[in-house]
Design a protein around this motif. Structure first.
Motif, PDB file in Angstrom:
ATOM      1  N   TRP A  78     -20.210 -20.568 -32.430  1.00  0.00           N
ATOM      2  CA  TRP A  78     -20.956 -21.437 -33.348  1.00  0.00           C
ATOM      3  C   TRP A  78     -20.310 -21.453 -34.728  1.00  0.00           C
ATOM      4  N   SER A  79     -19.874 -20.271 -35.176  1.00  0.00           N
ATOM      5  CA  SER A  79     -19.246 -20.195 -36.497  1.00  0.00           C
ATOM      6  C   SER A  79     -17.978 -21.036 -36.538  1.00  0.00           C
ATOM      7  N   THR A  80     -17.169 -20.919 -35.492  1.00  0.00           N
ATOM      8  CA  THR A  80     -15.923 -21.689 -35.423  1.00  0.00           C
ATOM      9  C   THR A  80     -16.196 -23.185 -35.432  1.00  0.00           C
ATOM     10  N   LEU A  81     -17.137 -23.620 -34.585  1.00  0.00           N
ATOM     11  CA  LEU A  81     -17.451 -25.047 -34.505  1.00  0.00           C
ATOM     12  C   LEU A  81     -18.033 -25.569 -35.812  1.00  0.00           C
ATOM     13  N   THR A  82     -18.884 -24.767 -36.451  1.00  0.00           N
ATOM     14  CA  THR A  82     -19.498 -25.195 -37.708  1.00  0.00           C
ATOM     15  C   THR A  82     -18.461 -25.318 -38.818  1.00  0.00           C
ATOM     16  N   ILE A  83     -17.542 -24.381 -38.886  1.00  0.00           N
ATOM     17  CA  ILE A  83     -16.475 -24.443 -39.892  1.00  0.00           C
ATOM     18  C   ILE A  83     -15.578 -25.652 -39.645  1.00  0.00           C
ATOM     19  N   VAL A  84     -15.240 -25.891 -38.374  1.00  0.00           N
ATOM     20  CA  VAL A  84     -14.425 -27.060 -38.021  1.00  0.00           C
ATOM     21  C   VAL A  84     -15.154 -28.352 -38.405  1.00  0.00           C
ATOM     22  N   GLY A  85     -16.449 -28.414 -38.084  1.00  0.00           N
ATOM     23  CA  GLY A  85     -17.236 -29.597 -38.409  1.00  0.00           C
ATOM     24  C   GLY A  85     -17.332 -29.822 -39.910  1.00  0.00           C
ATOM     25  N   THR A  86     -17.541 -28.751 -40.677  1.00  0.00           N
ATOM     26  CA  THR A  86     -17.663 -28.867 -42.128  1.00  0.00           C
ATOM     27  C   THR A  86     -16.344 -29.311 -42.751  1.00  0.00           C
ATOM     28  N   ALA A  87     -15.232 -28.715 -42.285  1.00  0.00           N
ATOM     29  CA  ALA A  87     -13.915 -29.105 -42.806  1.00  0.00           C
ATOM     30  C   ALA A  87     -13.599 -30.556 -42.440  1.00  0.00           C
ATOM     31  N   GLY A  88     -13.885 -30.930 -41.193  1.00  0.00           N
ATOM     32  CA  GLY A  88     -13.651 -32.306 -40.760  1.00  0.00           C
ATOM     33  C   GLY A  88     -14.477 -33.296 -41.550  1.00  0.00           C
ATOM     34  N   TYR A 107     -21.305 -32.190 -50.849  1.00  0.00           N
ATOM     35  CA  TYR A 107     -21.464 -30.782 -51.223  1.00  0.00           C
ATOM     36  C   TYR A 107     -22.784 -30.226 -50.691  1.00  0.00           C
ATOM     37  N   CYS A 108     -23.813 -31.048 -50.713  1.00  0.00           N
ATOM     38  CA  CYS A 108     -25.120 -30.626 -50.211  1.00  0.00           C
ATOM     39  C   CYS A 108     -25.054 -30.281 -48.730  1.00  0.00           C
ATOM     40  N   TRP A 109     -24.452 -31.175 -47.933  1.00  0.00           N
ATOM     41  CA  TRP A 109     -24.329 -30.919 -46.497  1.00  0.00           C
ATOM     42  C   TRP A 109     -23.479 -29.675 -46.229  1.00  0.00           C
ATOM     43  N   ALA A 110     -22.394 -29.527 -46.975  1.00  0.00           N
ATOM     44  CA  ALA A 110     -21.535 -28.361 -46.786  1.00  0.00           C
ATOM     45  C   ALA A 110     -22.308 -27.072 -47.065  1.00  0.00           C
ATOM     46  N   MET A 111     -23.082 -27.042 -48.156  1.00  0.00           N
ATOM     47  CA  MET A 111     -23.870 -25.852 -48.492  1.00  0.00           C
ATOM     48  C   MET A 111     -24.944 -25.579 -47.447  1.00  0.00           C
ATOM     49  N   LEU A 112     -25.568 -26.636 -46.937  1.00  0.00           N
ATOM     50  CA  LEU A 112     -26.596 -26.457 -45.910  1.00  0.00           C
ATOM     51  C   LEU A 112     -26.001 -25.872 -44.628  1.00  0.00           C
ATOM     52  N   CYS A 136     -33.632 -22.697 -33.842  1.00  0.00           N
ATOM     53  CA  CYS A 136     -33.777 -24.152 -33.693  1.00  0.00           C
ATOM     54  C   CYS A 136     -34.560 -24.730 -34.867  1.00  0.00           C
ATOM     55  N   ASP A 137     -35.641 -24.040 -35.268  1.00  0.00           N
ATOM     56  CA  ASP A 137     -36.408 -24.470 -36.435  1.00  0.00           C
ATOM     57  C   ASP A 137     -35.516 -24.490 -37.681  1.00  0.00           C
ATOM     58  N   LEU A 138     -34.691 -23.462 -37.816  1.00  0.00           N
ATOM     59  CA  LEU A 138     -33.813 -23.346 -38.979  1.00  0.00           C
ATOM     60  C   LEU A 138     -32.883 -24.544 -39.089  1.00  0.00           C
ATOM     61  N   TRP A 139     -32.195 -24.852 -37.981  1.00  0.00           N
ATOM     62  CA  TRP A 139     -31.202 -25.923 -38.029  1.00  0.00           C
ATOM     63  C   TRP A 139     -31.836 -27.303 -38.123  1.00  0.00           C
ATOM     64  N   LEU A 140     -32.971 -27.488 -37.496  1.00  0.00           N
ATOM     65  CA  LEU A 140     -33.683 -28.760 -37.656  1.00  0.00           C
ATOM     66  C   LEU A 140     -34.153 -28.935 -39.098  1.00  0.00           C
ATOM     67  N   GLY A 141     -34.631 -27.851 -39.709  1.00  0.00           N
ATOM     68  CA  GLY A 141     -35.092 -27.911 -41.088  1.00  0.00           C
ATOM     69  C   GLY A 141     -33.958 -28.180 -42.060  1.00  0.00           C
ATOM     70  N   LEU A 142     -32.820 -27.485 -41.884  1.00  0.00           N
ATOM     71  CA  LEU A 142     -31.669 -27.716 -42.750  1.00  0.00           C
ATOM     72  C   LEU A 142     -31.157 -29.144 -42.608  1.00  0.00           C
ATOM     73  N   SER A 143     -31.122 -29.641 -41.369  1.00  0.00           N
ATOM     74  CA  SER A 143     -30.666 -31.017 -41.140  1.00  0.00           C
ATOM     75  C   SER A 143     -31.617 -32.014 -41.788  1.00  0.00           C
ATOM     76  N   ALA A 144     -32.915 -31.740 -41.714  1.00  0.00           N
ATOM     77  CA  ALA A 144     -33.896 -32.626 -42.344  1.00  0.00           C
ATOM     78  C   ALA A 144     -33.660 -32.708 -43.851  1.00  0.00           C
ATOM     79  N   ILE A 145     -33.394 -31.563 -44.485  1.00  0.00           N
ATOM     80  CA  ILE A 145     -33.108 -31.546 -45.924  1.00  0.00           C
ATOM     81  C   ILE A 145     -31.874 -32.397 -46.213  1.00  0.00           C
ATOM     82  N   GLY A 146     -30.842 -32.231 -45.385  1.00  0.00           N
ATOM     83  CA  GLY A 146     -29.615 -33.011 -45.567  1.00  0.00           C
ATOM     84  C   GLY A 146     -29.857 -34.504 -45.440  1.00  0.00           C
ATOM     85  N   TYR A 147     -30.660 -34.902 -44.458  1.00  0.00           N
ATOM     86  CA  TYR A 147     -30.957 -36.326 -44.279  1.00  0.00           C
ATOM     87  C   TYR A 147     -31.792 -36.867 -45.438  1.00  0.00           C
ATOM     88  N   PHE A 148     -32.727 -36.070 -45.933  1.00  0.00           N
ATOM     89  CA  PHE A 148     -33.523 -36.510 -47.086  1.00  0.00           C
ATOM     90  C   PHE A 148     -32.626 -36.719 -48.314  1.00  0.00           C
TER      91      PHE A 148
END
Length: 234
Positions: A78-88, A107-112, A136-148
């Motif tokens: 997960w860490s590898t994929l998340t870092i790749v996704g953030t860099a991409g 910057y907001c999405w990267a920090m989230l 799952c709650d954590l990632w859905l919540g962080l994504s919601a903040i990013g979308y807002f």
């Protein structure tokens, strides 16, 4: 003047008259067998970012649901994929967000994403059992903040609605407890795929000093063509 551009639908077919910042790095696909077209479409760098994160999200949550791997190994994956996704994401969107004057959204999405990554790894390697049960709650919540944040920055009702959908999904998780990773993956990846395939609403174009006068004039013409096309299609 209203904050959102209510004259535009929440979501519709992709517009063909693209601005300079959308044409940069444009990916066009046309798959054919003989005279039969299997698939034809185009993806801006923003669309490509949604596709990238859709694949990353699906890979993470579908693996957690179906593949019997240790939590430690999955944390590394997960860490590898998340870092790749953030860099991409940073590489693909940097020019677009600068032109649209919304670099803070990137910057907001990267920090989230980094925050979610750190909390996830801590829950696994440090044995934070309470948090581990609510990843799952954590990632859905962080994504919601990013979308807002994205919705407010772009004045887009579509992103606000998707953020609300992610919050609603958190309340749904207790009812699908054995399949919460699958459910989370479907919701997160599904929304990203939807955003990559269709056109979402946002505020009217703005001028930017990053663009030359020729590029600004090109964007003005493209905007007029989009308005004309929207009028004809009504």
């Amino acid at each position: 003047m209203t904050f959102f551009n209510v004259s535009e639908p929440l979501i519709r077919s992709k517009q063909e008259h693209l601005d300079v910042q959308d044409r940069s790095g444009l990916l066009q696909l046309n798959w054919q067998i003989g005279n039969i077209t299997l698939f034809s479409g185009f993806y801006t760098r923003i669309d490509q970012t949604f596709l990238l994160w859709g694949l990353v999200t699906a890979g993470i949550f579908f693996t957690a649901q179906f593949v019997p791997l240790s939590w430690s190994f999955q944390a590394i994956l997960w860490s590898t994929l998340t870092i790749v996704g953030t860099a991409g994401m940073a590489v693909l969107t940097l020019f677009w967000v600068k032109v649209e004057r919304v670099s803070w959204i990137l910057y907001c999405w990267a920090m989230l994403m980094i925050t979610g990554l750190v909390l996830t790894d801590c829950s696994i390697f440090l044995g934070w059992g309470g948090l581990l049960q609510h990843l799952c709650d954590l990632w859905l919540g962080l994504s919601a903040i990013g979308y807002f944040c994205t919705g407010l920055g772009l004045r887009s009702r579509t992103f606000i609605a998707i953020g609300l959908a992610h919050l609603f999904a958190i309340g749904l998780l207790p009812f699908v407890a054995p399949w919460q990773y699958l459910t989370t993956g479907i919701i997160m990846a599904g929304c990203l795929l939807l955003l990559s395939e269709l056109q979402w609403d946002m505020r009217s174009p703005i001028d930017n000093t990053l663009l030359s006068e020729e590029q600004k004039e090109f964007n003005r013409i493209q905007h007029q063509l989009r308005q004309l096309s929207a009028t004809v299609n009504k």
